[in-house]
Design a protein around this motif. Structure first.
Motif, PDB file in Angstrom:
ATOM      1  N   LYS A   1     -15.408   3.338   2.512  1.00 17.19           N
ATOM      2  CA  LYS A   1     -14.202   2.545   2.805  1.00 17.19           C
ATOM      3  C   LYS A   1     -13.783   1.831   1.546  1.00 17.19           C
ATOM      4  O   LYS A   1     -14.529   1.105   0.955  1.00 17.19           O
ATOM      5  CB  LYS A   1     -14.497   1.519   3.906  1.00 17.19           C
ATOM      6  CG  LYS A   1     -14.596   2.121   5.262  1.00 17.19           C
ATOM      7  CD  LYS A   1     -13.253   2.233   5.974  1.00 17.19           C
ATOM      8  CE  LYS A   1     -12.530   3.529   5.776  1.00 17.19           C
ATOM      9  NZ  LYS A   1     -12.967   4.680   6.432  1.00 17.19           N
TER      10      LYS A   1
ATOM     11  N   LYS B   1       0.869  -1.185   0.000  1.00 11.62           N
ATOM     12  CA  LYS B   1       0.000   0.000   0.000  1.00 11.62           C
ATOM     13  C   LYS B   1       0.898   1.225   0.000  1.00 11.62           C
ATOM     14  O   LYS B   1       2.031   1.179   0.497  1.00 11.62           O
ATOM     15  CB  LYS B   1      -0.876   0.011   1.266  1.00 11.62           C
ATOM     16  CG  LYS B   1      -1.822  -1.157   1.380  1.00 11.62           C
ATOM     17  CD  LYS B   1      -3.030  -0.972   0.500  1.00 11.62           C
ATOM     18  CE  LYS B   1      -3.796  -2.287   0.390  1.00 11.62           C
ATOM     19  NZ  LYS B   1      -4.828  -2.251  -0.630  1.00 11.62           N
TER      20      LYS B   1
ATOM     21  N   GLN C   1      -6.561   0.448   6.689  1.00 17.14           N
ATOM     22  CA  GLN C   1      -7.887   0.108   6.160  1.00 17.14           C
ATOM     23  C   GLN C   1      -7.930  -1.348   5.728  1.00 17.14           C
ATOM     24  O   GLN C   1      -8.869  -2.076   6.034  1.00 17.14           O
ATOM     25  CB  GLN C   1      -8.193   0.985   4.940  1.00 17.14           C
ATOM     26  CG  GLN C   1      -8.790   2.319   5.307  1.00 17.14           C
ATOM     27  CD  GLN C   1      -9.154   3.109   4.070  1.00 17.14           C
ATOM     28  OE1 GLN C   1      -9.085   2.610   2.949  1.00 17.14           O
ATOM     29  NE2 GLN C   1      -9.524   4.354   4.280  1.00 17.14           N
ATOM     30  N   HIS C   2      -6.869  -1.761   5.025  1.00 12.21           N
ATOM     31  CA  HIS C   2      -6.802  -3.145   4.562  1.00 12.21           C
ATOM     32  C   HIS C   2      -6.808  -4.095   5.759  1.00 12.21           C
ATOM     33  O   HIS C   2      -7.481  -5.127   5.736  1.00 12.21           O
ATOM     34  CB  HIS C   2      -5.545  -3.334   3.714  1.00 12.21           C
ATOM     35  CG  HIS C   2      -5.448  -4.684   3.080  1.00 12.21           C
ATOM     36  ND1 HIS C   2      -6.012  -4.975   1.862  1.00 12.21           N
ATOM     37  CD2 HIS C   2      -4.866  -5.836   3.503  1.00 12.21           C
ATOM     38  CE1 HIS C   2      -5.783  -6.242   1.570  1.00 12.21           C
ATOM     39  NE2 HIS C   2      -5.079  -6.788   2.551  1.00 12.21           N
TER      40      HIS C   2
ATOM     41  N   ALA D   1     -15.038  -2.180  10.769  1.00  8.43           N
ATOM     42  CA  ALA D   1     -15.379  -1.042   9.924  1.00  8.43           C
ATOM     43  C   ALA D   1     -15.252   0.227  10.734  1.00  8.43           C
ATOM     44  O   ALA D   1     -15.580   0.252  11.917  1.00  8.43           O
ATOM     45  CB  ALA D   1     -16.795  -1.192   9.385  1.00  8.43           C
ATOM     46  N   VAL D   2     -14.789   1.290  10.115  1.00  8.52           N
ATOM     47  CA  VAL D   2     -14.721   2.577  10.790  1.00  8.52           C
ATOM     48  C   VAL D   2     -15.963   3.360  10.378  1.00  8.52           C
ATOM     49  O   VAL D   2     -16.275   3.475   9.202  1.00  8.52           O
ATOM     50  CB  VAL D   2     -13.446   3.345  10.389  1.00  8.52           C
ATOM     51  CG1 VAL D   2     -13.416   4.698  11.071  1.00  8.52           C
ATOM     52  CG2 VAL D   2     -12.222   2.539  10.753  1.00  8.52           C
TER      53      VAL D   2
ATOM     54  N   PHE E   1      -8.115  -3.551   8.690  1.00 11.76           N
ATOM     55  CA  PHE E   1      -9.479  -3.570   9.249  1.00 11.76           C
ATOM     56  C   PHE E   1     -10.346  -4.549   8.476  1.00 11.76           C
ATOM     57  O   PHE E   1     -11.123  -5.308   9.035  1.00 11.76           O
ATOM     58  CB  PHE E   1     -10.104  -2.172   9.179  1.00 11.76           C
ATOM     59  CG  PHE E   1      -9.588  -1.239  10.249  1.00 11.76           C
ATOM     60  CD1 PHE E   1      -9.177  -1.724  11.480  1.00 11.76           C
ATOM     61  CD2 PHE E   1      -9.527   0.133  10.025  1.00 11.76           C
ATOM     62  CE1 PHE E   1      -8.716  -0.863  12.468  1.00 11.76           C
ATOM     63  CE2 PHE E   1      -9.064   0.994  11.005  1.00 11.76           C
ATOM     64  CZ  PHE E   1      -8.663   0.497  12.227  1.00 11.76           C
ATOM     65  N   ARG E   2     -10.191  -4.510   7.149  1.00  8.28           N
ATOM     66  CA  ARG E   2     -10.985  -5.403   6.307  1.00  8.28           C
ATOM     67  C   ARG E   2     -10.659  -6.872   6.641  1.00  8.28           C
ATOM     68  O   ARG E   2     -11.555  -7.696   6.755  1.00  8.28           O
ATOM     69  CB  ARG E   2     -10.696  -5.103   4.832  1.00  8.28           C
ATOM     70  CG  ARG E   2     -11.917  -5.291   3.956  1.00  8.28           C
ATOM     71  CD  ARG E   2     -11.676  -4.724   2.567  1.00  8.28           C
ATOM     72  NE  ARG E   2     -11.357  -3.298   2.598  1.00  8.28           N
ATOM     73  CZ  ARG E   2     -10.486  -2.718   1.765  1.00  8.28           C
ATOM     74  NH1 ARG E   2      -9.837  -3.439   0.866  1.00  8.28           N
ATOM     75  NH2 ARG E   2     -10.263  -1.421   1.840  1.00  8.28           N
TER      76      ARG E   2
ATOM     77  N   SER F   1      -3.892   3.542   4.257  1.00  9.01           N
ATOM     78  CA  SER F   1      -4.583   2.543   3.438  1.00  9.01           C
ATOM     79  C   SER F   1      -4.219   1.130   3.883  1.00  9.01           C
ATOM     80  O   SER F   1      -5.034   0.210   3.757  1.00  9.01           O
ATOM     81  CB  SER F   1      -4.308   2.758   1.950  1.00  9.01           C
ATOM     82  OG  SER F   1      -2.943   2.925   1.711  1.00  9.01           O
TER      83      SER F   1
END
Lengths: 147, 286, 134
Positions: B286, B257, B265-266, B274-275, B268-269, B262
């Motif tokens: 997202k 990334k 974020q990845h 989720a934010v 979290f996925r 980012s």
């Protein structure tokens, strides 16, 4: 304390030495312990210890597979203020015809992954192999505490 | 040799002369002369040295009689090395002792038949002591360097827990093989301790990525995977992406990334998180 | 002859390696485990190597073999508890065990096995499973 200078490389001084004979598979366990004791004595970090013992495991397997065993000289050595463990694997087996080929990733004459020698070399700081067809092979490795 | 006996009698003169010489040298070098501590050592040194020197051992520095002197010398030169004294000052320290002895004895030596052999053996002895001084001085400096190296490697590899189960490791500086090992060791240990399942290696602070550095990164990713965690590489700058492609390095097996954000974020996925923005009128894509 | 015990837990087989392995012991484990997978129709194999301080290329290969052989018998294999120093050494040796699934500890390994098996089941026939997050 003096260190000899020869063609750019320092010659390590032996502090302690011990010989372990390896003739059957189970002998690898006491050898590992001896190597570990040496490494612990000179305060080698856990990762370097593991790399060293794994390298010893690989080389002992070669010795057993191709030469039906041999002798391992376990030494603690020092160069200047750096200490290390030096292992010398000596067998009187058939020897290696083409060392350069044996040192390539993926090459093996035995039934293994072919990681043996090149993989082992990556685990240690110094690696030296001498072999004469018909009279045997000597592999010497050194792992430094700081290295 | 009677001269040795004379030397013992003149101990106080030697001491005084040596102190003077050092005060003089220190003044020349523009250093304030720390009398208290140095004087202590000087006194002790002259004492032990003159007391241990005998006819029988004057030509044998390895004699156990000199152990105490050597011990003292090592102590003082080690201290000096750590306090940042120059090698020159440390050298003068021991050399001026020889001078002092010879000066104090000069009159007696003129009369003595043994003068030349005495001077030669004494010089040899004092030179051996000088060698010890230098060896220890350098050990002292190396000690300083080693401590600094340790400190640098410790402060330069912090592992940060950014979320429950997510670790981030900003790498700053060049990534060589010993550095990679330290970084990896810290990261993997932290994965075990926190039970994390995602690790983000941020290489924004790595100046260049050549094939060797790329190999180290790949190793880091493989080792993380062996621990049962996933590894994301973030902080890939455009010029680094260019170098990677031009060098033909294959990083397709790993998740990369451009920013830490980012990568997070990845992560979290991966963890099924989720934010959410509490302001319901807006939605964050997202 | 020394042997490493294999425990059966429901659909899974659990092996905890507590001793330092040498080649014969590892080969025996491979054979015993594969036979046990077949005999018990196991769905998953969990190998805990957290007490193992040395994994060389031979043992690495055995772990890979077990994973591949079990897959042929329709069982998933997860290796758990690899020590950091062992992980670093394996990678340096050039043996990243790419075919083997890994997890941090036994608990996580069990979760992983469960998810792998539920995934299998739902994709095959049992649509009554309420979990459809994929």
């Amino acid at each position: 304390m003096t260190t000899l200078q020869k063609s750019g490389t320092m010659i390590p001084i032996t502090i302690t030495k011990e010989t372990v004979l390896v003739v059957k598979e189970q002998d690898v366990v006491p050898l590992r312990n001896t190597v570990k004791q040496c490494a612990v004595k000179i305060k080698m970090g856990l990762v370097n210890q593991t790399k060293l013992i794994t390298a010893a495991s690989e080389l002992v397997r070669n010795m057993l597979r191709y030469a039906k065993g041999g002798a391992v000289l376990v030494e603690t050595v020092s160069v200047g203020r750096n200490q290390g463990v030096k292992l010398t694997f000596q067998d009187d087996g058939p020897g290696i015809a083409d060392i350069n080929q044996a040192m390539q990733d993926g090459f093996s004459t035995g039934n293994s992954l072919g990681l043996g020698l090149p993989g082992t070399k990556r685990l240690v700081n110094e690696f030296d192999i001498k072999s004469t067809v018909g009279s045997g092979t000597t592999v010497t490795i050194i792992k430094w505490v700081n290295g | 040799m009677e001269i040795v006996q004379v030397l013992k009698k003149r101990k106080q003169n030697v001491l005084k002369l040596w102190l003077d010489k050092q005060a003089h040298d220190a003044a020349l070098n523009g250093n304030p002369f720390d009398e208290g501590e140095i004087n202590d050592y000087v006194e002790k040194l002259v004492d032990t040295f003159v007391d241990s020197i005998e006819n029988s051992n004057i030509d044998d520095i390895k004699s156990a009689d000199f152990d105490a002197v050597i011990e003292l010398l090592r102590e003082v030169s080690f201290k000096r090395a750590r306090q940042g004294f120059s090698p020159r000052e440390t050298g003068l320290f021991i050399f001026s002792l020889k001078e002092s002895i010879l000066e104090v004895l000069s009159d007696d030596l003129k009369k003595s038949k043994e003068a030349i052999p005495f001077i030669i053996t004494l010089s040899r002895l004092m030179d051996s002591l000088a060698t010890v001084t230098f060896e220890t001085f350098i050990e002292g400096r190396e000690d300083v360097i080693n401590r600094q190296t340790d400190e640098i490697s410790e402060i330069s590899t912090p592992v940060i827990k950014v979320w429950d189960g997510i670790l981030a490791l900003p790498i700053i500086g060049t990534l060589d093989s010993s550095r990679t090992q330290t970084v990896l060791e810290n990261l993997l240990q932290e994965i075990v301790e926190t039970g994390s399942s995602v690790a983000i290696l941020d290489i924004s602070g790595v100046p260049t990525v050549d094939s060797l550095v790329a190999q180290h990164l790949l190793k880091a990713v493989s080792a993380t995977r062996l621990m049962g965690a996933e590894c994301i590489i973030s902080g890939i700058r455009p010029e680094i992406a260019q170098t990677i492609v031009y060098l033909g390095i294959d990083l397709s097996q790993i998740v990369t990334k451009s920013t830490l954000a980012s990568a997070l974020q990845h992560a979290f996925r991966i963890l099924n998180l989720a934010v959410r923005n509490n302001d319901t009128t807006k939605t964050i894509k997202k | 002859m020394e042997r490493i015990p294999i425990l059966k837990m429901g659909q899974f087989l659990l092996v905890t390696i507590q001793v330092d392995l040498y080649d014969r012991l590892a080969l025996d484990l491979e054979a015993d485990l594969i036979n046990a997978v077949e005999k018990n129709a196991a769905k998953g194999v969990l190998i805990d190597i957290s007490a193992v301080s040395i994994v060389d290329s031979f043992m690495g290969r055995i772990l890979g073999n077990i994973a591949n052989m079990s897959r042929l018998l329709d069982a998933q294999t997860v290796v758990v508890g690899i020590q950091p120093a062992v992980a670093i050494t394996l990678v340096e040796l050039g043996l990243p065990l790419t075919g083997v699934r890994t997890a941090l500890n036994v608990e996580r390994g069990m979760e992983l096995l469960n998810s792998l098996i539920t995934f299998d089941d739902t994709t095959e026939e049992w649509d009554d499973d309420t979990d459809n997050d994929h």
